[in-house]
Design a protein around this motif. Structure first.
Motif, PDB file in Angstrom:
ATOM      1  N   VAL A 175      10.846   0.838 -13.419  1.00 28.06           N
ATOM      2  CA  VAL A 175       9.581   0.259 -13.313  1.00 28.06           C
ATOM      3  C   VAL A 175       9.418  -1.098 -14.235  1.00 28.06           C
ATOM      4  O   VAL A 175      10.172  -1.175 -15.233  1.00 28.06           O
ATOM      5  CB  VAL A 175       8.491   1.366 -13.686  1.00 28.06           C
ATOM      6  CG1 VAL A 175       8.736   2.820 -12.836  1.00 28.06           C
ATOM      7  CG2 VAL A 175       8.563   1.788 -15.293  1.00 28.06           C
TER       8      VAL A 175
ATOM      9  N   LEU B 137       3.606   1.423  -1.499  1.00 28.59           N
ATOM     10  CA  LEU B 137       4.611   1.790  -2.932  1.00 28.59           C
ATOM     11  C   LEU B 137       4.206   2.845  -3.726  1.00 28.59           C
ATOM     12  O   LEU B 137       5.067   3.652  -4.135  1.00 28.59           O
ATOM     13  CB  LEU B 137       4.586   0.329  -3.664  1.00 28.59           C
ATOM     14  CG  LEU B 137       5.241  -0.802  -3.280  1.00 28.59           C
ATOM     15  CD1 LEU B 137       4.968  -2.007  -4.047  1.00 28.59           C
ATOM     16  CD2 LEU B 137       6.786  -0.493  -3.345  1.00 28.59           C
ATOM     17  N   ASP B 138       2.930   3.282  -4.009  1.00 24.54           N
ATOM     18  CA  ASP B 138       2.624   4.103  -4.999  1.00 24.54           C
ATOM     19  C   ASP B 138       2.839   5.653  -4.242  1.00 24.54           C
ATOM     20  O   ASP B 138       3.638   6.582  -4.761  1.00 24.54           O
ATOM     21  CB  ASP B 138       1.210   4.068  -5.231  1.00 24.54           C
ATOM     22  CG  ASP B 138       0.902   3.079  -6.199  1.00 24.54           C
ATOM     23  OD1 ASP B 138       1.938   2.601  -6.960  1.00 24.54           O
ATOM     24  OD2 ASP B 138      -0.266   2.573  -6.470  1.00 24.54           O
ATOM     25  N   PRO B 139       2.605   5.842  -2.988  1.00 21.30           N
ATOM     26  CA  PRO B 139       2.841   6.989  -2.461  1.00 21.30           C
ATOM     27  C   PRO B 139       4.393   7.280  -2.102  1.00 21.30           C
ATOM     28  O   PRO B 139       5.100   8.563  -2.473  1.00 21.30           O
ATOM     29  CB  PRO B 139       2.127   7.056  -1.059  1.00 21.30           C
ATOM     30  CG  PRO B 139       1.397   5.839  -0.944  1.00 21.30           C
ATOM     31  CD  PRO B 139       1.715   5.029  -2.221  1.00 21.30           C
TER      32      PRO B 139
ATOM     33  N   ASN C  98       7.048   5.792  -4.230  1.00 20.49           N
ATOM     34  CA  ASN C  98       7.372   6.213  -5.598  1.00 20.49           C
ATOM     35  C   ASN C  98       7.033   7.497  -6.065  1.00 20.49           C
ATOM     36  O   ASN C  98       7.675   8.055  -6.778  1.00 20.49           O
ATOM     37  CB  ASN C  98       6.809   4.880  -6.702  1.00 20.49           C
ATOM     38  CG  ASN C  98       7.449   3.614  -6.139  1.00 20.49           C
ATOM     39  OD1 ASN C  98       8.659   3.642  -5.664  1.00 20.49           O
ATOM     40  ND2 ASN C  98       7.064   2.562  -6.592  1.00 20.49           N
ATOM     41  N   ALA C  99       5.783   7.789  -5.940  1.00 23.20           N
ATOM     42  CA  ALA C  99       5.452   9.269  -6.142  1.00 23.20           C
ATOM     43  C   ALA C  99       6.361  10.255  -5.413  1.00 23.20           C
ATOM     44  O   ALA C  99       6.690  11.276  -6.084  1.00 23.20           O
ATOM     45  CB  ALA C  99       3.881   9.702  -5.938  1.00 23.20           C
TER      46      ALA C  99
ATOM     47  N   GLU D 152       0.934  -1.005   0.039  1.00 23.21           N
ATOM     48  CA  GLU D 152       0.025   0.149  -0.145  1.00 23.21           C
ATOM     49  C   GLU D 152       0.920   1.133   0.152  1.00 23.21           C
ATOM     50  O   GLU D 152       0.337   2.187  -0.437  1.00 23.21           O
ATOM     51  CB  GLU D 152      -1.036  -0.074   1.099  1.00 23.21           C
ATOM     52  CG  GLU D 152      -2.081  -0.901   1.141  1.00 23.21           C
ATOM     53  CD  GLU D 152      -2.844  -1.189   2.443  1.00 23.21           C
ATOM     54  OE1 GLU D 152      -2.560  -0.453   3.304  1.00 23.21           O
ATOM     55  OE2 GLU D 152      -3.572  -2.092   2.513  1.00 23.21           O
TER      56      GLU D 152
ATOM     57  N   ASN E  51      15.404  -2.120  -6.366  1.00 17.20           N
ATOM     58  CA  ASN E  51      14.779  -0.811  -6.547  1.00 17.20           C
ATOM     59  C   ASN E  51      16.181  -0.343  -7.187  1.00 17.20           C
ATOM     60  O   ASN E  51      17.154  -0.242  -6.688  1.00 17.20           O
ATOM     61  CB  ASN E  51      14.895  -0.201  -5.342  1.00 17.20           C
ATOM     62  CG  ASN E  51      14.430   1.224  -5.371  1.00 17.20           C
ATOM     63  OD1 ASN E  51      15.296   1.970  -5.578  1.00 17.20           O
ATOM     64  ND2 ASN E  51      13.200   1.678  -5.140  1.00 17.20           N
TER      65      ASN E  51
ATOM     66  N   ASP F 268       3.853  -1.383 -15.101  1.00 19.49           N
ATOM     67  CA  ASP F 268       3.566  -1.068 -13.571  1.00 19.49           C
ATOM     68  C   ASP F 268       4.310   0.125 -13.361  1.00 19.49           C
ATOM     69  O   ASP F 268       4.949   0.901 -14.041  1.00 19.49           O
ATOM     70  CB  ASP F 268       4.405  -2.172 -12.764  1.00 19.49           C
ATOM     71  CG  ASP F 268       3.714  -3.690 -13.171  1.00 19.49           C
ATOM     72  OD1 ASP F 268       2.632  -3.742 -13.275  1.00 19.49           O
ATOM     73  OD2 ASP F 268       4.653  -4.570 -12.956  1.00 19.49           O
ATOM     74  N   ASP F 269       3.785   0.719 -12.045  1.00 15.37           N
ATOM     75  CA  ASP F 269       4.429   1.976 -11.424  1.00 15.37           C
ATOM     76  C   ASP F 269       5.785   1.538 -10.785  1.00 15.37           C
ATOM     77  O   ASP F 269       6.119   2.524 -10.213  1.00 15.37           O
ATOM     78  CB  ASP F 269       3.393   2.728 -10.825  1.00 15.37           C
ATOM     79  CG  ASP F 269       2.238   3.317 -11.725  1.00 15.37           C
ATOM     80  OD1 ASP F 269       2.855   3.503 -13.031  1.00 15.37           O
ATOM     81  OD2 ASP F 269       1.156   3.450 -11.217  1.00 15.37           O
ATOM     82  N   ASP F 270       6.039   0.321 -10.512  1.00 16.19           N
ATOM     83  CA  ASP F 270       6.802   0.022  -9.696  1.00 16.19           C
ATOM     84  C   ASP F 270       7.831  -1.285 -10.249  1.00 16.19           C
ATOM     85  O   ASP F 270       7.109  -1.571 -11.303  1.00 16.19           O
ATOM     86  CB  ASP F 270       6.513  -0.455  -8.205  1.00 16.19           C
ATOM     87  CG  ASP F 270       5.671  -1.656  -8.334  1.00 16.19           C
ATOM     88  OD1 ASP F 270       5.986  -2.571  -8.662  1.00 16.19           O
ATOM     89  OD2 ASP F 270       4.552  -1.476  -7.470  1.00 16.19           O
TER      90      ASP F 270
ATOM     91  N   ASP G 165       9.727  10.171  -7.330  1.00 17.44           N
ATOM     92  CA  ASP G 165       9.626  10.952  -8.484  1.00 17.44           C
ATOM     93  C   ASP G 165       9.486  12.528  -8.562  1.00 17.44           C
ATOM     94  O   ASP G 165      10.113  13.215  -9.491  1.00 17.44           O
ATOM     95  CB  ASP G 165       8.419  10.412  -9.317  1.00 17.44           C
ATOM     96  CG  ASP G 165       8.212   8.938  -9.812  1.00 17.44           C
ATOM     97  OD1 ASP G 165       9.254   8.342  -9.516  1.00 17.44           O
ATOM     98  OD2 ASP G 165       7.233   8.628 -10.038  1.00 17.44           O
TER      99      ASP G 165
END
Length: 165
Positions: A52, A34-36, A38-39, A32, A72, A56-58, A42
């Protein structure tokens, strides 16, 4: 003549061995985040690029070191930019919880190295640098935050000029 500092960027690879599969409920809090996280990377000052997966975004679906190891891989303008993101942002909160989701590594699990600006490192290149660090220890070609080296040192050691760092 010395190349300007911005002619090189810092690449980093870190690996983590999962305690449980990514779809296990015990790993759900990490997934949960991962997205925040990674954002945030970025948008961080000094961020250049990150690996990525296909569609995918990761990069958690990429498993070059085994089914239980996630990677990573990213590139940053400077070591300070990477340090600030890793240790002076919300990313640190995730790192503090890493033992919930990942095994403790006996060998080096993070490697840094210099790349010419604009170069996108491959996973194979990154794994080779990690292997070099694990087998030979820190050098200008493969180092850690605790044993840093400059881009100039890397270029000098390679003997092949800035493109070969």
């Amino acid at each position: 003549m010395t190349a300007p500092a911005h002619a090189f960027h810092l690449a980093q690879l870190n690996v983590a061995t999962l305690r449980y599969p990514l779809d296990d409920p015990r790993v759900a809090p990490f997934v949960e985040l991962l997205d925040p996280v990674n954002a945030a990377a970025d948008g961080a000052p000094g961020f250049v690029w990150r690996l990525v997966g296909e569609g995918d975004d990761d990069a958690t679906g990429l498993r070059p070191l085994g089914e239980d190891v996630i990677v990573n891989l990213s590139v940053w303008e400077t070591p300070e930019a990477l340090w600030d993101y890793a240790y002076r942002s919300g990313h640190l909160d995730v790192m503090r919880r890493r033992r919930e989701w990942f095994e403790r590594h006996v060998r080096a699990h993070l490697v840094l190295w210099w790349v010419p600006a604009g170069h996108v490192p491959t996973v194979a290149e990154a794994v080779a640098r990690l292997t070099e660090l694990q087998e030979r220890g820190p050098s200008p070609r493969a180092f850690t935050f605790a044993s840093p080296h400059t881009a100039a040192e890397a270029a000098q050691e390679s003997g092949a000029g800035p493109a070969a760092v």
